[in-house]
Write a protein that holds these residues in place. Structure first.
Motif, mmCIF file in Angstrom:
data_model
loop_
_atom_site.group_PDB
_atom_site.id
_atom_site.type_symbol
_atom_site.label_atom_id
_atom_site.label_comp_id
_atom_site.label_asym_id
_atom_site.label_seq_id
_atom_site.Cartn_x
_atom_site.Cartn_y
_atom_site.Cartn_z
ATOM 1 N N SER A 128 51.183 -24.551 13.637
ATOM 2 C CA SER A 128 50.908 -23.138 14.099
ATOM 3 C C SER A 128 49.841 -22.658 14.749
ATOM 4 O O SER A 128 48.641 -23.295 14.090
ATOM 5 N N PRO A 129 49.804 -22.015 15.671
ATOM 6 C CA PRO A 129 48.306 -21.449 16.343
ATOM 7 C C PRO A 129 47.491 -20.819 15.294
ATOM 8 O O PRO A 129 46.425 -20.621 15.216
ATOM 9 N N TYR A 130 48.306 -19.907 14.320
ATOM 10 C CA TYR A 130 47.566 -19.106 13.316
ATOM 11 C C TYR A 130 46.710 -19.963 12.380
ATOM 12 O O TYR A 130 45.632 -19.792 12.289
ATOM 13 N N TRP A 131 47.318 -21.095 12.032
ATOM 14 C CA TRP A 131 46.631 -21.897 11.053
ATOM 15 C C TRP A 131 45.831 -22.726 11.698
ATOM 16 O O TRP A 131 44.587 -23.172 11.102
ATOM 17 N N ARG A 132 46.063 -23.239 12.794
ATOM 18 C CA ARG A 132 44.945 -23.851 13.706
ATOM 19 C C ARG A 132 43.823 -22.975 13.991
ATOM 20 O O ARG A 132 42.621 -23.516 13.983
ATOM 21 N N SER A 133 44.004 -21.639 14.378
ATOM 22 C CA SER A 133 42.795 -20.966 14.481
ATOM 23 C C SER A 133 42.097 -20.710 13.037
ATOM 24 O O SER A 133 40.797 -20.595 13.037
ATOM 25 N N LEU A 134 42.987 -20.688 12.146
ATOM 26 C CA LEU A 134 42.139 -20.236 10.450
ATOM 27 C C LEU A 134 41.571 -21.724 10.237
ATOM 28 O O LEU A 134 40.404 -21.507 9.878
ATOM 29 N N ALA A 135 42.061 -22.789 10.653
ATOM 30 C CA ALA A 135 41.088 -24.185 10.343
ATOM 31 C C ALA A 135 39.993 -24.260 11.173
ATOM 32 O O ALA A 135 39.068 -24.407 10.681
ATOM 33 N N ALA A 136 40.171 -23.735 12.343
ATOM 34 C CA ALA A 136 38.775 -23.781 13.399
ATOM 35 C C ALA A 136 37.941 -22.871 12.879
ATOM 36 O O ALA A 136 36.438 -23.228 12.916
ATOM 37 N N ASN A 137 38.118 -21.627 12.335
ATOM 38 C CA ASN A 137 37.173 -20.547 11.817
ATOM 39 C C ASN A 137 36.395 -21.244 10.619
ATOM 40 O O ASN A 137 35.450 -20.881 10.270
ATOM 41 N N ARG A 138 37.319 -21.848 9.566
ATOM 42 C CA ARG A 138 36.873 -22.418 8.403
ATOM 43 C C ARG A 138 35.836 -23.452 8.780
ATOM 44 O O ARG A 138 34.795 -23.686 8.063
ATOM 45 N N ILE A 139 36.255 -24.463 9.736
ATOM 46 C CA ILE A 139 35.547 -25.423 10.106
ATOM 47 C C ILE A 139 33.970 -24.846 10.513
ATOM 48 O O ILE A 139 32.887 -25.503 10.461
ATOM 49 N N GLN A 140 34.187 -23.830 11.398
ATOM 50 C CA GLN A 140 32.794 -23.323 11.877
ATOM 51 C C GLN A 140 31.773 -22.643 11.040
ATOM 52 O O GLN A 140 30.963 -22.892 11.091
ATOM 53 N N VAL A 141 32.513 -22.055 10.052
ATOM 54 C CA VAL A 141 31.866 -21.238 8.972
ATOM 55 C C VAL A 141 31.197 -22.518 8.064
ATOM 56 O O VAL A 141 30.024 -22.209 7.683
ATOM 57 N N GLY A 142 31.988 -23.554 8.106
ATOM 58 C CA GLY A 142 31.357 -24.646 6.973
ATOM 59 C C GLY A 142 30.109 -25.407 7.862
ATOM 60 O O GLY A 142 29.250 -25.601 7.223
ATOM 61 N N TRP A 143 30.492 -25.429 9.182
ATOM 62 C CA TRP A 143 29.340 -26.096 10.081
ATOM 63 C C TRP A 143 28.207 -25.193 9.916
ATOM 64 O O TRP A 143 27.003 -25.921 9.623
ATOM 65 N N ARG A 144 28.277 -23.946 10.144
ATOM 66 C CA ARG A 144 27.141 -23.230 10.098
ATOM 67 C C ARG A 144 26.396 -23.137 8.827
ATOM 68 O O ARG A 144 25.085 -22.990 8.663
ATOM 69 N N TYR A 145 27.063 -23.055 7.726
ATOM 70 C CA TYR A 145 26.716 -23.153 6.300
ATOM 71 C C TYR A 145 25.779 -24.463 6.380
ATOM 72 O O TYR A 145 24.305 -24.195 5.606
ATOM 73 N N ARG A 146 25.997 -25.603 6.510
ATOM 74 C CA ARG A 146 25.484 -26.869 6.522
ATOM 75 C C ARG A 146 24.228 -26.627 7.281
ATOM 76 O O ARG A 146 23.189 -27.204 6.640
ATOM 77 N N LYS A 147 24.390 -26.329 8.578
ATOM 78 C CA LYS A 147 23.210 -26.353 9.067
ATOM 79 C C LYS A 147 22.186 -25.388 8.783
ATOM 80 O O LYS A 147 20.963 -25.665 8.782
ATOM 81 N N LYS A 148 22.429 -24.341 8.002
ATOM 82 C CA LYS A 148 21.710 -23.404 7.406
ATOM 83 C C LYS A 148 21.076 -24.257 6.106
ATOM 84 O O LYS A 148 19.722 -24.048 5.837
ATOM 85 N N ARG A 149 21.865 -24.792 5.407
ATOM 86 C CA ARG A 149 21.190 -25.629 4.406
ATOM 87 C C ARG A 149 20.230 -26.754 4.728
ATOM 88 O O ARG A 149 19.289 -26.650 4.043
ATOM 89 N N LEU A 150 20.619 -27.453 5.763
ATOM 90 C CA LEU A 150 19.666 -28.643 6.333
ATOM 91 C C LEU A 150 18.328 -27.773 6.854
ATOM 92 O O LEU A 150 17.283 -28.311 6.751
ATOM 93 N N SER A 151 18.338 -26.618 7.405
ATOM 94 C CA SER A 151 17.326 -26.024 7.956
ATOM 95 C C SER A 151 16.508 -25.588 6.884
ATOM 96 O O SER A 151 15.173 -25.720 6.997
#
Length: 361
Positions: free
Chosen positions: A324-347
């Protein structure tokens, strides 16, 4: 001379004819030796050697006589020739009468459709004036009415189907709504699956004009839309635009949401949990005029209730989540949020380590 007799012993018949004065006079329609009547123009074809020329001219002569009702021909006194000419005149009159009748029926049908469209437009204009709609809204209403009339041809499709036998209705819906199988979740089913027939029975034809919004970010998702014709764009919370066109669908997340918002009681009955409804995280806007079929929330709830066992299967659940495009979009958003959070922790970790080493030195 009524008959032309050629000597069979002569090797070259054409030479004999060329030297025979009687034959030459017979082949000359203006000599008056023989009254060819309506066939006077066809006499020169007897000495034409090209078969294609003979056939094409004969075909042209036939069309010419039917179109003119043999009015330009004067037959001889030969009875069968006169009867043949009369048959051509009768056939031409019959074809002409049929042509006039068909044109009259076409004009009447066209006039009736035009009158229906004018009456409908007049009613809409009176309603808009009574409600004092602004000119901008009036313009959009007129545009929507014109496109809706063009898409449906003014024929109430639902009423036409209701007057047919049920088995015939099912077969017609299976033919008309083949696009349902283009949606990934429904492509897993066989053509005769009861859930597909249940969905087709509840589909409602809908038209949208250019610039209309089918879904709005933050608004309730109230329908699932199957796109038949037109182009749309789906804009997520991150501003990324995803094109949608014929064969695509939007609002399919309602299937998953209704399954998650319901449960089974101890008696095996379906219990609907209280909730405000599913809100959309994207905006779907029409780039052109769009013809579609929609499935309302009430109908989706009925389908999920009737076929909950099928929709809860792992195969279908995987399709809903991963295709589903909805769930793919939701998954992409979750991945982006998790990636930003990880980058912030590493920083932060690097900054803390650098501060520690600085203070230690």
């Amino acid at each position: 001379m009524k008959l032309i007799d050629c000597d069979s012993k002569v090797k070259s018949i054409s030479t004999t004819w060329a030297n025979d004065t009687g034959a030459i006079n017979c082949l000359n329609s203006s000599s008056g030796v023989f009254d060819y009547g309506i066939y006077a123009n066809a006499v020169p074809l007897t000495i034409e050697t090209n078969l294609i020329n003979k056939y094409v001219y004969a075909l042209f002569w036939g069309f010419q006589q039917i179109s003119t009702l043999a009015g330009n021909q004067i037959p001889s006194y030969f009875v069968w020739e006169v009867l043949f000419t009369m048959s051509i005149i009768g056939l031409g009159l019959l074809l002409f009468a049929l042509l006039i009748g068909n044109i009259q029926n076409f004009l009447q049908a066209l006039g009736r459709r035009r009158l229906e469209m004018q009456l409908r437009g007049r009613d809409v204009e009176q309603w808009m004036s009574h409600r004092r709609l602004p000119e901008e809204l009036k313009k959009r209403v007129r545009q929507a009415e014109r496109y809706s009339w063009a898409a449906t041809r003014g024929v109430p499709e639902k009423m036409v189907l209701e007057n047919l036998p049920e088995d015939l209705q099912t077969d017609i819906r299976r033919h008309l709504f083949k696009f349902v199988k283009k949606v990934r979740i429904f492509s897993l089913m066989n053509e005769d699956e009861p859930i597909l027939d249940a969905i087709r029975e509840r589909l409602v034809q809908t038209t949208y004009i250019k610039g209309s919004k089918i879904l709005s970010q933050g608004g309730l998702v109230q329908k699932m839309v199957f796109i038949v014709r037109g182009k749309l764009e789906s804009i997520g919370e991150d501003g990324i635009s995803v094109p949608l066109s014929e064969g695509d669908a939007c609002g399919e997340e309602l299937l998953r949401w209704y399954l998650e918002q319901s449960s089974e009681s101890k008696e095996g009955k379906k219990v609907k949990l209280q909730g405000q409804g599913l809100t959309s995280d994207r905006t779907v806007r029409c780039l052109t005029n769009v013809e579609a079929f929609s499935l309302r929330t009430k109908d989706i709830e009925e389908v999920t209730t009737l076929f909950a066992r099928f929709l809860r299967s792992p195969r279908v659940q995987g399709v809903i989540r991963y295709e589903s495009p909805y769930w793919r979009s939701l998954a992409a958003n979750r991945i982006q949020v998790g990636w930003r959070y990880r980058k912030k922790r590493l920083s932060r970790a690097n900054t803390t380590q650098n501060d520690y080493q600085t203070s230690k030195s």
